[in-house]
Design a protein around this motif. Structure first.
Motif, PDB file in Angstrom:
ATOM      1  N   ASP A 184       0.847  -1.185   0.000  1.00 64.13           N
ATOM      2  CA  ASP A 184       0.000   0.000   0.000  1.00 64.13           C
ATOM      3  C   ASP A 184       0.887   1.241   0.000  1.00 64.13           C
ATOM      4  O   ASP A 184       1.711   1.412   0.913  1.00 64.13           O
ATOM      5  N   TYR A 185       0.734   2.061  -1.036  1.00 62.06           N
ATOM      6  CA  TYR A 185       1.506   3.297  -1.120  1.00 62.06           C
ATOM      7  C   TYR A 185       0.744   4.408  -0.424  1.00 62.06           C
ATOM      8  O   TYR A 185      -0.402   4.674  -0.742  1.00 62.06           O
ATOM      9  N   GLU A 186       1.407   5.044   0.538  1.00 59.28           N
ATOM     10  CA  GLU A 186       0.753   6.038   1.369  1.00 59.28           C
ATOM     11  C   GLU A 186       1.095   7.459   0.962  1.00 59.28           C
ATOM     12  O   GLU A 186       0.286   8.358   1.099  1.00 59.28           O
ATOM     13  N   HIS A 187       2.297   7.672   0.499  1.00 58.88           N
ATOM     14  CA  HIS A 187       2.746   8.989   0.074  1.00 58.88           C
ATOM     15  C   HIS A 187       3.954   8.791  -0.823  1.00 58.88           C
ATOM     16  O   HIS A 187       4.452   7.681  -0.972  1.00 58.88           O
ATOM     17  N   LEU A 199       7.728   1.037   5.000  1.00 57.04           N
ATOM     18  CA  LEU A 199       8.760   1.562   4.109  1.00 57.04           C
ATOM     19  C   LEU A 199       8.616   3.077   4.034  1.00 57.04           C
ATOM     20  O   LEU A 199       7.620   3.637   4.476  1.00 57.04           O
ATOM     21  N   THR A 200       9.585   3.720   3.426  1.00 59.04           N
ATOM     22  CA  THR A 200       9.536   5.173   3.318  1.00 59.04           C
ATOM     23  C   THR A 200       8.322   5.656   2.533  1.00 59.04           C
ATOM     24  O   THR A 200       7.749   6.690   2.859  1.00 59.04           O
ATOM     25  N   ASP A 201       7.915   4.954   1.486  1.00 59.42           N
ATOM     26  CA  ASP A 201       6.772   5.368   0.668  1.00 59.42           C
ATOM     27  C   ASP A 201       5.567   4.456   0.777  1.00 59.42           C
ATOM     28  O   ASP A 201       4.520   4.755   0.223  1.00 59.42           O
ATOM     29  N   ALA A 202       5.703   3.322   1.416  1.00 56.78           N
ATOM     30  CA  ALA A 202       4.643   2.319   1.370  1.00 56.78           C
ATOM     31  C   ALA A 202       4.688   1.442   2.605  1.00 56.78           C
ATOM     32  O   ALA A 202       5.562   1.581   3.463  1.00 56.78           O
ATOM     33  N   SER A 203       3.746   0.507   2.667  1.00 53.36           N
ATOM     34  CA  SER A 203       3.776  -0.535   3.698  1.00 53.36           C
ATOM     35  C   SER A 203       3.481  -1.866   3.029  1.00 53.36           C
ATOM     36  O   SER A 203       2.690  -1.943   2.092  1.00 53.36           O
ATOM     37  N   ILE A 204       4.141  -2.892   3.503  1.00 52.99           N
ATOM     38  CA  ILE A 204       3.950  -4.255   3.005  1.00 52.99           C
ATOM     39  C   ILE A 204       3.300  -5.055   4.120  1.00 52.99           C
ATOM     40  O   ILE A 204       3.703  -4.953   5.284  1.00 52.99           O
TER      41      ILE A 204
END
Length: 153
Positions: free
Chosen positions: A101-104, A133-138
């Motif tokens: 999921d990309y959050e920002h 992660l810096t831009d997302a979550s797994i």
């Protein structure tokens, strides 16, 4: 994540594993063997410099999803040149859910790097591994995982 804090805050990241580490010993009998070994490694959350087996700052470098129905998944993380001696490969078995999921978007970063992760027991006897992660979550829901430090690229 339920216990680990890993958030983007006013142009920077704030990470804190202390609440998870306080709960971790209570999860020993509920986590599968491989997940427990990885989560309870004393170096896993040792955020200071000089610890090459801390997951923070590893760079996501590969995702291999089984094309058959075996439920296999492998995530590869390259070492951060300033912190790690080697990369990390996490192999999951019995995967029932996998998502990114990309959050920002942080435009100045070339790759997604690990902020922190958390492994919790699942109601079916497996585990749920969340990686910020810096831009997302797994998120991976699986029967178990095996984490191996080495030449992941």
């Amino acid at each position: 994540m339920k216990y680990v804090t890993a958030v983007w805050d006013d142009g920077g990241f704030f990470v804190d594993p202390r609440a998870y580490l306080a709960e971790l010993s209570k999860l020993r009998d509920q986590l599968p063997a491989g997940a427990w070994a990885f989560a309870s490694d004393p170096a896993h959350y040792a955020l200071g410099h000089g610890n090459s087996h801390c997951v923070k700052d590893l760079e996501l470098s590969g995702i291999q999803v089984a094309t058959d129905k075996s439920g296999g998944l492998t995530l590869e993380f390259a070492p951060n040149q300033w912190k790690h001696d080697s990369g990390l490969r996490i192999s999951y078995s019995g995967v029932t859910h996998f998502s990114i999921d990309y959050e920002h978007s942080i435009g100045w970063m070339l790759v997604d790097t690990v902020l922190l992760d958390e492994i919790l027991p699942d109601e079916d006897g497996g585990c749920v591994h969340e990686i910020a992660l810096t831009d997302a979550s797994i998120t991976v829901r699986c029967a178990d995982l095996q984490a191996v430090w080495g030449d992941a690229s």
